[in-house]
Write a protein that holds these residues in place. Structure first.
Motif, short mmCIF file in Angstrom:
data_model
loop_
_atom_site.label_atom_id
_atom_site.label_comp_id
_atom_site.label_asym_id
_atom_site.label_seq_id
_atom_site.Cartn_x
_atom_site.Cartn_y
_atom_site.Cartn_z
N GLN A 81 0.96 -1.21 -0.17
CA GLN A 81 0.00 0.09 0.04
C GLN A 81 0.72 1.24 0.20
OE1 GLN A 81 -0.88 2.21 2.80
NE2 GLN A 81 -2.21 3.47 1.64
N LEU A 82 0.50 2.18 -0.88
CA LEU A 82 1.63 3.43 -1.00
C LEU A 82 0.43 4.52 -0.83
CD1 LEU A 82 2.71 1.12 -3.17
CD2 LEU A 82 3.77 2.87 -4.22
N GLY A 83 1.51 5.94 -0.47
CA GLY A 83 0.63 7.20 -0.33
C GLY A 83 1.84 8.01 0.37
N PRO A 84 1.27 9.31 0.25
CA PRO A 84 2.23 10.19 0.94
C PRO A 84 2.03 10.13 2.38
CG PRO A 84 0.86 11.22 -0.76
CD PRO A 84 0.23 9.70 -0.81
N PRO A 85 3.05 10.54 3.11
CA PRO A 85 2.91 10.28 4.65
C PRO A 85 1.91 11.51 5.27
CG PRO A 85 4.80 11.45 3.78
CD PRO A 85 4.22 11.07 2.72
N ASP A 86 0.63 11.04 5.29
CA ASP A 86 -0.50 11.70 5.86
C ASP A 86 -1.16 10.83 6.70
OD1 ASP A 86 -2.74 13.34 6.45
OD2 ASP A 86 -2.10 14.80 4.67
N MET A 87 -1.10 11.21 7.88
CA MET A 87 -2.16 10.14 8.73
C MET A 87 -3.62 10.00 8.60
SD MET A 87 -0.15 8.19 10.57
CE MET A 87 -1.63 7.41 11.49
N ARG A 88 -3.88 11.13 7.96
CA ARG A 88 -5.62 11.40 7.70
C ARG A 88 -5.66 10.14 6.69
NH1 ARG A 88 -5.48 17.22 6.22
NH2 ARG A 88 -3.74 16.74 5.13
N THR A 89 -5.09 9.47 5.84
CA THR A 89 -5.40 8.58 5.07
C THR A 89 -5.60 7.29 5.75
OG1 THR A 89 -4.08 9.58 3.23
CG2 THR A 89 -4.33 7.13 3.23
#
Length: 396
Positions: free
Chosen positions: A261-269
């Motif tokens: 699983q990939l994504g920018p480092p943002d805890m809201r995701t």
């Protein structure tokens, strides 16, 4: 359509703030009814959140701050309460979805109470899983509820671990940024200051969690969590340093396939994942552009420079009270470091000494419930860790 009933335990911490921000972006008070908000000591922010969201109840754990909370909410119609018992009671408000985001062992009892409510428990409190994870997960299952992990690493695994193929998973890989001292020489780490340790290169987090990232204790704790959440033994859980924090974790299957699983480092995701599961919720999330990033790099963790990773694996392998002891000793040592009572490298030394010295069976509460056993081990480990810290301070 009726509004979802929500409780946020630890609403003024980084996860709690991100949770409320996400909710404001996905319907706000039209979509969510807040039953309760709780905080430790940040009474000003708690009151501000309460006036904005109009919960039925606002709770401050520090009872001495109750008069200030009352004054700030005077005339609002919002009920107030104070103390640890009130925080635990807030977890049983009957909400549809509970965010457990209280940092440290203080979050144990509220998370346990929430798990027994038969609701959806979004779990960001590491200590609840580390100290009594199997029992907590079973309590939630028996109550008819579910536990959804909020840590980015465990959320990643949760999203790509296929339930029908769980028996053919060969490896879980937790990624780690490596923290701010990934390339710092070991000798230089002895003089690291609290200000340097809390300056994480990728994530915006509280002081304690940031120090855990700097020592890689957080990844050790996450190994223990992963073992309990996903039913994996220590030998099938690995840590991989990934400085860009784009791949959040990976699951390898017997056929050679590895899902990530990939994504920018943002805890809201990961919070959004837990809030909407099994559906997906739209919000103005930061978008991933691999072309702009250009390259992703990886390296094995250096357990000589970051011994807490090795100590956590040992605690997981030993089992029993060992994970709770590791957690309590680390929490005590980090607090002492932030208070400038010990040095950065003394954190790991204190944890090691506490694990080696924990021999009093009475501290573990062997005849009690799983929660009381965990709290007993926690209490005993904190005493031993505090004694070790005092000896180091006297020798300095």
């Amino acid at each position: 359509m009726s509004r979802r009933r929500i409780t946020v335990l630890g609403s003024t911490g980084s996860i709690g703030v991100s949770t409320l921000d996400l909710m404001s972006r996905t319907g706000g008070s039209d979509a969510y009814q807040i039953d309760a908000l709780t905080a430790g000591s940040n009474v000003a922010l708690l009151a501000q959140q309460a006036l904005s969201w109009r919960p039925e109840l606002a709770v401050i754990a520090d009872a001495a701050l109750k008069p200030e909370l009352d004054a700030r909410l005077a005339g609002s119609g919002i009920a107030t309460a104070a103390g640890d018992d009130a925080v635990e009671a807030a977890a049983t408000a009957g909400s549809d979805w509970i965010m457990a985001a209280i940092v440290g062992a203080a979050g144990l009892r509220p998370a346990w109470a929430a798990a027994r409510m038969g609701t959806t428990l979004a779990l960001a409190n590491k200590e609840s899983l580390v100290c009594c994870g199997p029992a907590l997960i079973e309590a939630a299952r028996q109550a008819g509820g579910q536990v959804i992990p909020v840590d980015s690493e465990h959320s990643a695994i949760f999203q790509v671990l296929e339930p029908h193929n769980r028996n053919v998973v060969t490896r879980l890989t937790l990624t780690a940024s490596g923290g701010p001292f990934r390339t710092l020489p070991l000798a230089a780490m002895a003089s690291v200051t609290p200000e340097q340790a809390v300056a994480h290169p990728n994530w915006s987090m509280g002081a304690k969690i940031s120090v855990d990232s700097a020592t890689m204790a957080n990844k050790g704790l996450e190994m223990i969590e992963a073992a309990y959440l996903f039913g994996m033994e220590a030998g099938r859980i690995e840590v991989l340093v990934h400085p860009q924090s784009i791949i959040h974790s990976m699951v390898e299957y017997a056929d050679g396939s590895t899902l990530a699983q990939l994504g920018p480092p943002d805890m809201r995701t990961p919070i959004a994942c837990a809030l909407a599961w099994p559906q997906r919720i739209a919000w103005p999330a930061p978008r991933l552009s691999l072309a702009e990033i250009g390259a992703l790099t990886f390296e094995a963790p250096d357990e000589t420079r970051f011994p807490l990773l090795r100590l956590a694996r040992q605690a997981l392998t030993v089992g029993g009270a060992a994970p709770a002891i590791f957690n309590a000793a680390n929490e005590t040592a980090v607090r002492a470091f932030l208070d400038r009572k010990i040095g950065f490298l003394d954190i790991a030394a204190t944890v090691s000494e506490t694990l080696d010295g924990f021999v009093d069976a009475n501290d573990s509460g062997a005849g009690d419930s799983p929660l009381e056993q965990a709290l007993g081990a926690d209490k005993g480990a904190r005493r031993l860790a505090s004694e070790a810290i005092s000896r180091r301070a006297q020798a300095a």
